[in-house]
Design an enzyme around this catalytic site. Structure first.
Site, PDB file in Angstrom:
ATOM      1  N   GLU A   1       0.845  -1.064  -0.233  1.00  0.00           N
ATOM      2  CA  GLU A   1      -0.076  -0.134   0.139  1.00  0.00           C
ATOM      3  C   GLU A   1       1.084   1.027   0.066  1.00  0.00           C
ATOM      4  OE1 GLU A   1      -3.144   0.131  -0.800  1.00  0.00           O
ATOM      5  OE2 GLU A   1      -2.802  -2.591  -0.901  1.00  0.00           O
TER       6      GLU A   1
ATOM      7  N   TRP B   1       1.778   1.694  -2.951  1.00  0.00           N
ATOM      8  CA  TRP B   1       0.825   2.550  -3.967  1.00  0.00           C
ATOM      9  C   TRP B   1       1.054   3.430  -3.938  1.00  0.00           C
ATOM     10  CZ3 TRP B   1      -2.372   1.499  -8.648  1.00  0.00           C
ATOM     11  CH2 TRP B   1      -2.652   0.545  -8.191  1.00  0.00           C
TER      12      TRP B   1
ATOM     13  N   TRP C   1     -20.225  12.949 -19.844  1.00  0.00           N
ATOM     14  CA  TRP C   1     -20.298  12.818 -18.173  1.00  0.00           C
ATOM     15  C   TRP C   1     -22.137  14.505 -18.376  1.00  0.00           C
ATOM     16  CZ3 TRP C   1     -17.623  10.225 -15.539  1.00  0.00           C
ATOM     17  CH2 TRP C   1     -16.651  10.243 -15.889  1.00  0.00           C
TER      18      TRP C   1
ATOM     19  N   ASN D   1     -10.842   3.245   2.610  1.00  0.00           N
ATOM     20  CA  ASN D   1     -10.029   3.098   1.622  1.00  0.00           C
ATOM     21  C   ASN D   1     -11.379   2.183   1.143  1.00  0.00           C
ATOM     22  OD1 ASN D   1      -8.585   3.137  -0.880  1.00  0.00           O
ATOM     23  ND2 ASN D   1      -8.545   0.887  -0.583  1.00  0.00           N
TER      24      ASN D   1
ATOM     25  N   TRP E   1     -15.091  12.438 -12.996  1.00  0.00           N
ATOM     26  CA  TRP E   1     -13.773  12.397 -12.061  1.00  0.00           C
ATOM     27  C   TRP E   1     -13.472  13.645 -10.881  1.00  0.00           C
ATOM     28  CZ3 TRP E   1      -9.180  14.104 -11.743  1.00  0.00           C
ATOM     29  CH2 TRP E   1      -8.624  13.506 -13.051  1.00  0.00           C
TER      30      TRP E   1
ATOM     31  N   TRP F   1      -9.190   8.385  -8.217  1.00  0.00           N
ATOM     32  CA  TRP F   1     -10.000   8.419  -9.304  1.00  0.00           C
ATOM     33  C   TRP F   1      -9.955   8.369 -10.292  1.00  0.00           C
ATOM     34  CZ3 TRP F   1     -14.682  10.047  -7.496  1.00  0.00           C
ATOM     35  CH2 TRP F   1     -15.190  10.796  -6.251  1.00  0.00           C
TER      36      TRP F   1
HETATM   37  P1  FAD Z   1      -3.437   2.064   5.191  1.00  0.00           P
HETATM   38  O1  FAD Z   1      -4.708   1.126   4.780  1.00  0.00           O
HETATM   39  O2  FAD Z   1      -2.787   1.659   6.424  1.00  0.00           O
HETATM   40  O3  FAD Z   1      -2.339   1.877   4.001  1.00  0.00           O
HETATM   41  C1  FAD Z   1      -1.107   2.960   4.425  1.00  0.00           C
HETATM   42  C2  FAD Z   1      -0.611   3.826   3.219  1.00  0.00           C
HETATM   43  O4  FAD Z   1      -0.055   3.069   2.246  1.00  0.00           O
HETATM   44  C3  FAD Z   1      -1.931   5.056   3.302  1.00  0.00           C
HETATM   45  O5  FAD Z   1      -1.729   5.482   4.627  1.00  0.00           O
HETATM   46  C4  FAD Z   1      -1.363   6.003   2.412  1.00  0.00           C
HETATM   47  O6  FAD Z   1      -0.314   6.837   2.491  1.00  0.00           O
HETATM   48  C5  FAD Z   1      -0.868   4.482   1.278  1.00  0.00           C
HETATM   49  N1  FAD Z   1      -2.091   4.377   0.708  1.00  0.00           N
HETATM   50  C6  FAD Z   1      -3.403   3.391   0.920  1.00  0.00           C
HETATM   51  N2  FAD Z   1      -3.718   3.858   0.479  1.00  0.00           N
HETATM   52  C7  FAD Z   1      -3.104   4.207  -1.162  1.00  0.00           C
HETATM   53  C8  FAD Z   1      -4.095   4.150  -2.545  1.00  0.00           C
HETATM   54  N3  FAD Z   1      -4.808   3.290  -3.494  1.00  0.00           N
HETATM   55  N4  FAD Z   1      -3.171   4.945  -3.343  1.00  0.00           N
HETATM   56  C9  FAD Z   1      -1.946   5.726  -3.019  1.00  0.00           C
HETATM   57  N5  FAD Z   1      -1.318   5.576  -1.649  1.00  0.00           N
HETATM   58  C10 FAD Z   1      -2.066   4.476  -0.591  1.00  0.00           C
HETATM   59  N6  FAD Z   1      -4.731   8.512  -0.632  1.00  0.00           N
HETATM   60  C11 FAD Z   1      -4.022   9.639   0.255  1.00  0.00           C
HETATM   61  O7  FAD Z   1      -3.555   9.366   0.909  1.00  0.00           O
HETATM   62  N7  FAD Z   1      -4.711  11.191  -0.120  1.00  0.00           N
HETATM   63  C12 FAD Z   1      -5.560  10.976  -0.946  1.00  0.00           C
HETATM   64  O8  FAD Z   1      -5.773  12.190  -1.158  1.00  0.00           O
HETATM   65  C13 FAD Z   1      -6.605  10.116  -1.467  1.00  0.00           C
HETATM   66  N8  FAD Z   1      -7.523  10.289  -2.205  1.00  0.00           N
HETATM   67  C14 FAD Z   1      -8.314   8.645  -2.295  1.00  0.00           C
HETATM   68  C15 FAD Z   1      -9.037   8.809  -3.224  1.00  0.00           C
HETATM   69  C16 FAD Z   1      -9.730   7.655  -4.100  1.00  0.00           C
HETATM   70  C17 FAD Z   1     -11.092   7.755  -4.671  1.00  0.00           C
HETATM   71  C18 FAD Z   1      -9.665   6.162  -3.611  1.00  0.00           C
HETATM   72  C19 FAD Z   1     -10.383   5.171  -3.479  1.00  0.00           C
HETATM   73  C20 FAD Z   1      -8.541   5.874  -2.410  1.00  0.00           C
HETATM   74  C21 FAD Z   1      -7.658   7.129  -2.239  1.00  0.00           C
HETATM   75  N9  FAD Z   1      -7.016   7.005  -1.707  1.00  0.00           N
HETATM   76  C22 FAD Z   1      -5.872   8.170  -1.073  1.00  0.00           C
HETATM   77  C23 FAD Z   1      -5.997   6.062  -0.996  1.00  0.00           C
HETATM   78  C24 FAD Z   1      -6.322   5.484   0.177  1.00  0.00           C
HETATM   79  O9  FAD Z   1      -8.042   5.392   0.227  1.00  0.00           O
HETATM   80  C25 FAD Z   1      -5.856   6.316   1.519  1.00  0.00           C
HETATM   81  O10 FAD Z   1      -4.501   6.168   1.008  1.00  0.00           O
HETATM   82  C26 FAD Z   1      -5.764   5.504   2.677  1.00  0.00           C
HETATM   83  O11 FAD Z   1      -7.668   5.319   2.720  1.00  0.00           O
HETATM   84  C27 FAD Z   1      -5.351   6.087   3.971  1.00  0.00           C
HETATM   85  O12 FAD Z   1      -6.043   5.109   5.378  1.00  0.00           O
HETATM   86  P2  FAD Z   1      -4.570   4.018   6.239  1.00  0.00           P
HETATM   87  O13 FAD Z   1      -3.368   5.084   6.173  1.00  0.00           O
HETATM   88  O14 FAD Z   1      -5.251   4.015   7.093  1.00  0.00           O
HETATM   89  O15 FAD Z   1      -4.116   3.494   4.431  1.00  0.00           O
END
Ligand code: FAD
Length: 486
Positions: free
Chosen positions: A278, A281, A309, A344, A362, A385
């Site tokens: 993650e 990502w 759209w 997420n 989007w 997005w």
């Molecule tokens: P954990 O599951 O604990 O993951 C650890 C870290 O991994 C996160 O803190 C984050 O830095 C990174 N990470 C995890 N999933 C993703 C992902 N899909 N893409 C990129 N990094 C990821 N994340 C953001 O940090 N900023 C945003 O503006 C953002 N916008 C999003 C918009 C959409 C439509 C979606 C579907 C996801 C988005 N995310 C974004 C990704 C993700 O939802 C969040 O990073 C995550 O929910 C943060 O919670 P956590 O720290 O508990 O995640």
């Protein structure tokens, strides 16, 4: 102020003192270090959202306290960064500025211009990586290009990078800045007033809060991360995202903590790897944006820019306010508004609902997230997005349409999440919770639900929205097989 000319440390999205290469390099000069933060709305090409400013306010306060405890003062200035830095260099006699590089194309270009201009005046800008595992451009395919698919990117990333050497502890660092004029953080007005919508923001911004979130996560949820991370009713993820965005903790620290938990046998290596993926990502998002600057405004796959759209301000408003009539969508949007964060899995569901069921661009969704998320991060936000909209690199195919009813049933089976954020449905049984309009009238009555008044009817029927989305897909000539529900 010490008589020896100081160096400047320009804090941006690296609001910590540990694992900070730019700080370590500044300290290694042996000169007094004057720490500075500049509020420059143009810094990243777009103004930060309200929730980001809420966070920044507290994070700067904590950083300022840590610096004060080391005898220094965090200098706050507002205005165009280049001008402010020039002023500070003149005022203090500093001839070197240390910073952690930013990789968003707008920010990186601005930093290059600024470094060029200051160099001509005898001030050198020295940049370090403090925000990513490795800078964009360092992970390349065999043919030398950027990766566009996540899995090989992650493999290459993990193979090519090693943790940076442990930096000297900055605990003994001494800072300067006492005699330098600074703004008053209070007067920047970053905390919302009239109204203050942040009452439900249950966060501890700052370096100590970040380390505590990491400790809590590795001691608990990490062990069952692969399963828990999809369940929005459980606290199964790290909630590190805003801390990582503001650089209160380095991504290497998070990766190392997961690895160490795996090595110590506290969690299986596979669980640790899932979490590291993650973080991968996050890295993939940043590298993509650096390589393909147009994706903030345009589809990565250009054919998607022809998507028909719909203009639907009422639908957009209902989505933003959590009034779509789909409980899991509404729960997510209300969690976002109340806490500045959304799980997420639910981010994927609400985003899919906007771009598919409502067929709304989007970019509207991305802008709302940018304003309301405490972890708003242009690279991650845009990449995700576009992933949901099918238009991104390695994106989910557009035809795979999330069904908000079955997604709710699958990932919130006991209704804990929906009941928390949509309390008007709290007394409805699990069987009906994710599709209240299917409940018999007496069930609704007994649960105190009046559809259309206490809780909305669906603003679009699932099947109608789904078909309309698939029709739209045909008009842009998408050739991948259509018709699946997720
Ligand atoms: P954990 O599951 O604990 O993951 C650890 C870290 O991994 C996160 O803190 C984050 O830095 C990174 N990470 C995890 N999933 C993703 C992902 N899909 N893409 C990129 N990094 C990821 N994340 C953001 O940090 N900023 C945003 O503006 C953002 N916008 C999003 C918009 C959409 C439509 C979606 C579907 C996801 C988005 N995310 C974004 C990704 C993700 O939802 C969040 O990073 C995550 O929910 C943060 O919670 P956590 O720290 O508990 O995640």
């Amino acid at each position: 102020m010490a008589t020896e000319a100081p160096v400047l440390l320009w804090f941006r999205r690296d609001l910590r003192l540990a694992d900070h290469s730019a700080l370590a390099a500044a300290l290694a000069t042996g000169r007094p270090v004057v720490p500075v933060f500049i509020l420059d709305e143009a810094l990243e090409g777009r103004a930060p959202g309200g929730a980001s400013l809420w966070w920044l306010d507290k994070s700067l306060r904590r950083l300022g306290e840590s610096i004060a405890a080391r005898g220094g003062r965090l200098i706050l200035r507002r205005g165009p960064a280049e001008r402010v830095l020039r002023d500070l260099a003149n005022e203090t006699g500093a001839d070197r500025i240390f910073l952690s590089r930013l990789f968003e194309p707008v920010a990186a270009a601005r930093d290059r211009d600024l470094a060029h201009a200051l160099k001509a005046e005898g001030v050198e800008v020295k940049g370090y990586n403090g925000t990513l595992l490795t800078p964009p451009g360092t992970v390349r395919t065999g043919s030398g290009g950027p990766y566009k698919v996540f899995t090989p990117f992650l493999r290459a990333l993990l193979a090519a990078t090693t943790p940076p050497p442990t930096l000297p502890d900055s605990a003994g660092a001494t800072f300067a800045g006492a005699g330098v004029a600074s703004d008053d953080l209070e007067r920047w007005g970053l905390h919302p007033t009239a109204p203050d919508w942040s009452g439900g923001f249950d966060w501890t911004p700052g370096e100590a809060g970040a380390l505590e979130a990491l400790r809590r996560f590795t001691a608990g949820p990490l062990a069952d991360y692969a399963r828990l991370r999809d369940l929005p009713g459980k606290a199964g993820t790290s909630r590190l995202s805003p801390h990582l965005h503001w650089g209160e903790i380095s991504p290497w620290r998070a990766v190392q903590a997961a690895r160490e938990a795996g090595e110590a046998g506290k969690v299986s290596a596979a669980k640790a790897d899932k979490f590291i993926a993650e973080i991968g990502w996050r890295e993939f998002s940043a590298h993509l944006l650096a390589e393909f600057p147009h994706i903030t405004a345009e589809a990565f796959r250009p054919e998607y820019d022809a998507m028909p759209w719909r203009e639907d301000p009422a639908g957009l408003r209902a989505w933003q306010k959590g009034q779509t009539g789909y409980p899991v969508v509404d729960a997510g949007m209300r969690q976002l508004w109340a806490t500045g964060w959304m799980h997420n899995r639910v981010r994927m569901i609400v985003a899919s609902f906007l771009v598919k069921h409502l067929l709304i661009d989007w970019r509207h969704g991305e802008a709302w997230f940018h304003d309301t998320l405490v972890d708003a991060d242009t690279a991650a936000n845009v990449q995700n997005w576009q992933w949901v909209a099918g238009s991104g690199a390695d994106a989910a195919p557009y035809f795979r349409i999330f069904n908000p009813i079955t997604q709710g049933q699958k990932f919130d089976p006991d209704g804990r999440y929906v009941r928390r954020w949509v309390p008007e449905l709290a007394r409805l049984g699990d069987r009906w919770l994710h599709a209240p309009w299917t409940a018999p009238p007496e069930v609704l009555r007994d649960a105190g639900v009046r559809l259309g008044s206490s809780y909305p009817r669906p603003i679009v029927e699932h099947e109608i929205g789904r078909k309309r989305a698939l029709e739209a897909l045909k008009t842009i000539g998408e050739t991948r097989a259509a018709g699946q529900d997720a």
